[in-house]
Design a protein around this motif. Structure first.
Motif, PDB file in Angstrom:
ATOM      1  N   ALA A 214       1.406   4.213  -2.052  1.00  0.00           N
ATOM      2  CA  ALA A 214       1.712   2.829  -1.905  1.00  0.00           C
ATOM      3  C   ALA A 214       3.158   2.470  -2.357  1.00  0.00           C
ATOM      4  CB  ALA A 214       0.558   2.048  -2.804  1.00  0.00           C
ATOM      5  N   GLU A 215       3.268   3.180  -3.707  1.00  0.00           N
ATOM      6  CA  GLU A 215       4.490   2.861  -4.358  1.00  0.00           C
ATOM      7  C   GLU A 215       5.501   3.103  -3.126  1.00  0.00           C
ATOM      8  OE1 GLU A 215       5.512   3.974  -8.669  1.00  0.00           O
ATOM      9  OE2 GLU A 215       3.233   4.174  -8.417  1.00  0.00           O
ATOM     10  N   VAL A 216       5.821   4.272  -2.540  1.00  0.00           N
ATOM     11  CA  VAL A 216       6.689   4.840  -1.797  1.00  0.00           C
ATOM     12  C   VAL A 216       6.619   3.803  -0.502  1.00  0.00           C
ATOM     13  CG1 VAL A 216       7.141   6.371   0.069  1.00  0.00           C
ATOM     14  CG2 VAL A 216       6.311   7.313  -1.946  1.00  0.00           C
ATOM     15  N   ASP A 217       5.544   3.145  -0.387  1.00  0.00           N
ATOM     16  CA  ASP A 217       5.630   1.965   0.724  1.00  0.00           C
ATOM     17  C   ASP A 217       6.176   0.798   0.093  1.00  0.00           C
ATOM     18  OD1 ASP A 217       4.849   3.793   2.806  1.00  0.00           O
ATOM     19  OD2 ASP A 217       2.787   3.093   2.747  1.00  0.00           O
ATOM     20  N   GLY A 218       6.298   0.804  -1.148  1.00  0.00           N
ATOM     21  CA  GLY A 218       6.940  -0.459  -1.623  1.00  0.00           C
ATOM     22  C   GLY A 218       5.952  -1.506  -2.275  1.00  0.00           C
ATOM     23  N   ALA A 219       4.641  -1.287  -2.350  1.00  0.00           N
ATOM     24  CA  ALA A 219       3.626  -2.134  -2.967  1.00  0.00           C
ATOM     25  C   ALA A 219       3.886  -2.236  -4.457  1.00  0.00           C
ATOM     26  CB  ALA A 219       2.356  -1.414  -2.763  1.00  0.00           C
ATOM     27  N   PHE A 225      -3.118  -3.180  -7.149  1.00  0.00           N
ATOM     28  CA  PHE A 225      -4.643  -3.617  -7.843  1.00  0.00           C
ATOM     29  C   PHE A 225      -5.453  -4.127  -6.593  1.00  0.00           C
ATOM     30  CE2 PHE A 225      -7.514  -6.896  -9.592  1.00  0.00           C
ATOM     31  CZ  PHE A 225      -8.108  -6.049 -10.591  1.00  0.00           C
ATOM     32  N   TRP A 226      -4.896  -5.224  -5.838  1.00  0.00           N
ATOM     33  CA  TRP A 226      -5.797  -5.826  -4.745  1.00  0.00           C
ATOM     34  C   TRP A 226      -6.268  -4.664  -4.068  1.00  0.00           C
ATOM     35  CZ3 TRP A 226      -8.908  -9.396  -5.834  1.00  0.00           C
ATOM     36  CH2 TRP A 226      -8.284 -10.506  -6.688  1.00  0.00           C
ATOM     37  N   SER A 227      -5.240  -4.155  -3.450  1.00  0.00           N
ATOM     38  CA  SER A 227      -5.678  -3.066  -2.298  1.00  0.00           C
ATOM     39  C   SER A 227      -6.115  -1.615  -2.451  1.00  0.00           C
ATOM     40  CB  SER A 227      -4.114  -2.936  -1.252  1.00  0.00           C
ATOM     41  OG  SER A 227      -3.816  -4.076  -0.793  1.00  0.00           O
ATOM     42  N   ILE A 228      -5.783  -1.195  -3.960  1.00  0.00           N
ATOM     43  CA  ILE A 228      -6.299   0.166  -3.993  1.00  0.00           C
ATOM     44  C   ILE A 228      -7.357   0.157  -5.174  1.00  0.00           C
ATOM     45  CG2 ILE A 228      -5.631   2.342  -4.864  1.00  0.00           C
ATOM     46  CD1 ILE A 228      -2.947   1.834  -3.672  1.00  0.00           C
TER      47      ILE A 228
END
Lengths: 322, 429
Positions: A214-219, A225-228
């Protein structure tokens, strides 16, 4: 309460619960081993029959009788149950309990989740913080804490003085029918340690690679928190909601002690079990009290059923995500 | 009748454990527990009461004397606060294992007589093990129900009006024997107007005071098996009470709750309070003012409706040692030395032997003794109102519903209906 099923669902194939269910495994065992097994279980079985099943059966019978502890119970059919609904104090006790459950449980879980999120990150003194936040849950159920609470929230005590100092009005909570229930809510919220530990365990289970991806995708943190976190944690959240709700319905000790055994003032802390106790042990109406107990069981079962039904909509098990 | 509000931690712990203990251990200890005879003829009897530590100390000293005089009788003791005591007692009684001898009050006589728990002490009196002589002002009658002697009084008390003497004096009010309710409430209004303090802490929810008012009007709170008044009576009583709260003559009920465990009288939020005369020691201990006892207001300028009530000792019908129990009760109510030890802890000592033996040295005790003498001299003492089975539950319902009504959370008409409905249930149990 059916949560075992949920946990089995979680466990990867090949772990203990799955193997126990293997067909034929039990049947092949010799009778002697069975007997030994039951013998080892007998203390539990005896305890269950004598202390749980027996009294429950008796109370089910009493629920349909007029029983004052002294004379033989007299069968009156559903009269106790119809009397419940005509009794303004019963309605009041339902109202007080519902208020306590609806306000206290979400607050407690929110706090537990928040602190768990903070403690999940590795840092120095982690073990100390975890122990410190968990400690209130260990002593929370005791009568002595009830006394401390009563002392804290009385007129002219710590809470009152702090409040007046901050200009937030004065007067103790314990004597104020409008506020005393919130002191009980504060007591249960303060004991957020048990659900917190369960949340912590749940957080450890969330695969790190999801966050990395997710971080790589820029989240950002909120998005992560909401999505994972939240979806991955939802089975644990469900478990905690279920457990805490059921616990909340059964509140007795804190209400009994903080109100100085009166469940007052003006019935403001007349929680369900407190009224049940008054009816049974003070007013000698055991039949009525038994009927109350069964109504509570029904209500808790109903709420549990609704929660289970609702989990389809918001609880995500690992296989769904993958 | 002897409810002294404060609850200690120990007793609450006990109360919480009572049901478990009674159910779990009752079976195991039930047989041997209720007094056992050892080989040498020594007999053990169980004695239980409610009250604070102070009472326990005095009783234990009295028991030492008793055991010295009767070396073959051992007394095992147990005490709790009022509420916990009766919860535990009920469970023990239901299990057929009540203490051999125990403190009792008039509100519980019929309740437990109906269930065959109380020993009729007549036979022991006839056998000469227990004397019913020398009781003051016929107070032994408090323990009589339907021709049976179910309790032996240890001390007498009567309802009284406690006033803050400083406030009353400043307002220029002098209570006198035979003053009327109109005069009393006019006085409260004057106190409210001139001294800026409420007059009374909430008279309308006290069952024993309403009983006096009803008795002044030819009725009573109870008959032998039910209520002695109707919904119209109570509606009037509570409507007046509610209006007086609204007018500020009576202390705001919220304030009363906040002041607990203190009384609002000693907290300085009221100028008077109706209560049992032997409870009045607490005000001097709690508050800064000086407190005195005043006459109960009347309807006709004469009758106060007062009577002597009493704490008693009762015996269990299940006891295996009725004779020893009778001798114990006899010793506790007649022995002069016990009277000196007990003082007025459970009311003005009931027998002349003990009353003459004890000379109170503190002002409140002297005032209480003087008050009961004055009331007796005024010739207003009547026979105690009967208390049907369930009277204890009715009393707490009256207090609670009266409180709800005064807070405005329940309308007077609804409160009256609710009280009559709860009383009906309680008296039918």
């Amino acid at each position: 309460m059916g949560t075992a099923v949920t946990l089995v669902k979680d466990s990867p194939p090949g772990t203990a619960p799955a193997r126990l269910g293997a067909p034929g495994a039990v049947r092949r065992r010799r009778r002697g081993e069975n007997l030994a097994g039951y013998l080892f279980m007998s203390p539990w079985i005896a305890g269950f029959l004598l202390l749980t099943a027996g009294p429950m059966a008796a109370s089910l019978y009493f629920a349909f009788t007029d029983y004052n502890l002294f004379d033989a119970p007299r069968w009156i059919g559903l009269d106790n149950f119809t009397a419940l609904f005509d009794d303004p104090r019963w309605q009041k006790s339902v109202e007080v309990t519902a208020k306590y459950v609806v306000i206290g449980t979400p607050l407690k879980l929110l706090l537990a989740l928040g602190v768990a999120l903070l403690l999940a990150q590795s840092r120095r003194g982690q073990a100390f913080y975890r122990a410190a936040f968990y400690a209130p849950s260990l002593i929370g159920a005791s009568v002595s804490v009830g006394f401390v609470w009563r002392a804290l929230f009385s007129d002219g005590a710590v809470v009152d003085r702090t409040q007046s100092f901050l200009g937030l009005g004065s007067g103790g909570w314990v004597g104020d029918p409008g506020r005393v229930l919130y002191s009980l809510v504060a007591l249960t919220v303060w004991q957020f340690g048990a659900p917190m530990v369960i949340f912590l365990a749940g957080l450890k289970q969330v695969p790190r690679e999801l966050y990395e991806a997710a971080e790589v995708d820029g989240a950002g943190p909120l998005r992560r928190f909401w999505s994972i976190t939240l979806p991955m944690l939802s089975p644990v959240l469900f478990f905690n909601v279920l457990l805490e709700t059921i616990h909340s319905f059964q509140i007795f000790g804190s209400a009994y002690v903080v109100s100085n055994t009166t469940c007052g003032p003006a019935d403001a802390t007349l929680v369900y079990t407190c009224y049940l106790y008054q009816k049974g042990f003070k007013e000698s109406q055991m039949g009525f009290a038994s009927a109350m107990a069964w109504m509570l069981l029904l209500a808790v079962a109903l709420v549990t059923a609704v929660l289970f039904w609702s989990q389809k909509r918001w609880v995500h098990y690992e296989e769904d995500v993958r | 009748m002897g409810n002294n509000g404060s609850v200690e931690r120990r007793t609450v712990l006990k109360a919480a454990g009572v049901s478990v203990a009674a159910l779990g251990l009752g079976a195991a200890t039930g047989c041997g527990g209720s007094g056992s005879g050892a080989g040498d003829g020594t007999v053990t009897i169980r004695y239980a009461w409610w009250g604070a530590d102070e009472r326990a100390k005095r009783i234990n000293r009295s028991i030492e004397l008793f055991e010295k005089k009767y070396p073959k009788i051992k007394v095992q003791t147990d005490f709790q606060d009022y509420v916990a005591f009766w919860e535990k007692f009920q469970t023990q009684a239901a299990g057929g294992n009540p203490p051999d001898v125990f403190q009792n009050a008039v509100g519980f006589l019929r309740k437990y007589d109906k269930r065959g728990i109380l020993l009729d002490l007549k036979s022991q009196i006839d056998a000469g093990n227990l004397s019913l002589k020398n009781f003051r002002a016929g107070v032994e009658k408090v323990g009589q129900v339907d021709g049976k002697q179910l309790g032996i009084p240890v001390g007498s008390n009567t309802m009284s009006l406690v006033v803050d003497e400083k406030v009353f004096e400043k307002a220029g009010i002098q209570p006198k024997q035979g003053w009327t309710w109109d005069e009393y409430f006019a006085a409260l209004k004057r106190i409210h107007d001139t001294q800026k303090v409420a007059g009374d802490t909430g008279y309308f929810a006290i069952m024993y005071l309403y009983d006096l008012y009803l008795r002044q009007n030819g009725k009573a709170f109870f008959t032998k098996d039910g209520l002695g008044f109707d919904e119209a009576d109570l509606t009037e009583w509570w409507t007046d009470g509610y209006n007086r709260v609204k007018a500020g003559i009576i202390t705001d009920p919220k304030r009363v709750e906040q002041d607990k465990p203190k009384s609002s009288l000693s907290a300085g939020h009221a100028a008077s309070e109706f209560t049992w005369d032997n409870f009045t020691v607490r005000y001097t201990a709690e508050g800064d003012s000086t407190y005195g006892l005043a006459p109960i207001p009347t309807t006709d300028g004469k009758q106060t409706g007062q009577y002597l009530a009493s704490l008693m000792l009762s015996a269990s019908a299940h006891t295996k040692h009725p004779e020893e129990v009778a001798r114990f009760i006899d010793f506790m109510v007649h022995d002069p030395e016990v009277g000196r030890i007990m003082g007025y802890d459970r009311g003005i000592l009931a027998t002349t032997e003990q009353f003459d033996a004890f000379k109170p040295s503190d002002a409140p005790s002297k005032a209480i003794a003087q008050y009961e003498q004055d009331v007796a001299a005024a010739g207003v003492l009547g026979t105690i109102t009967p208390h049907p089975a369930g009277a204890d539950t009715v009393e707490s319902a009256f207090l609670r519903i009266g409180g709800d009504m005064s807070q405005g959370t329940t309308k007077v008409s609804d409160a009256v209906k609710q009280f009559f409905s709860e009383a009906k249930t309680a008296l039918a149990v």
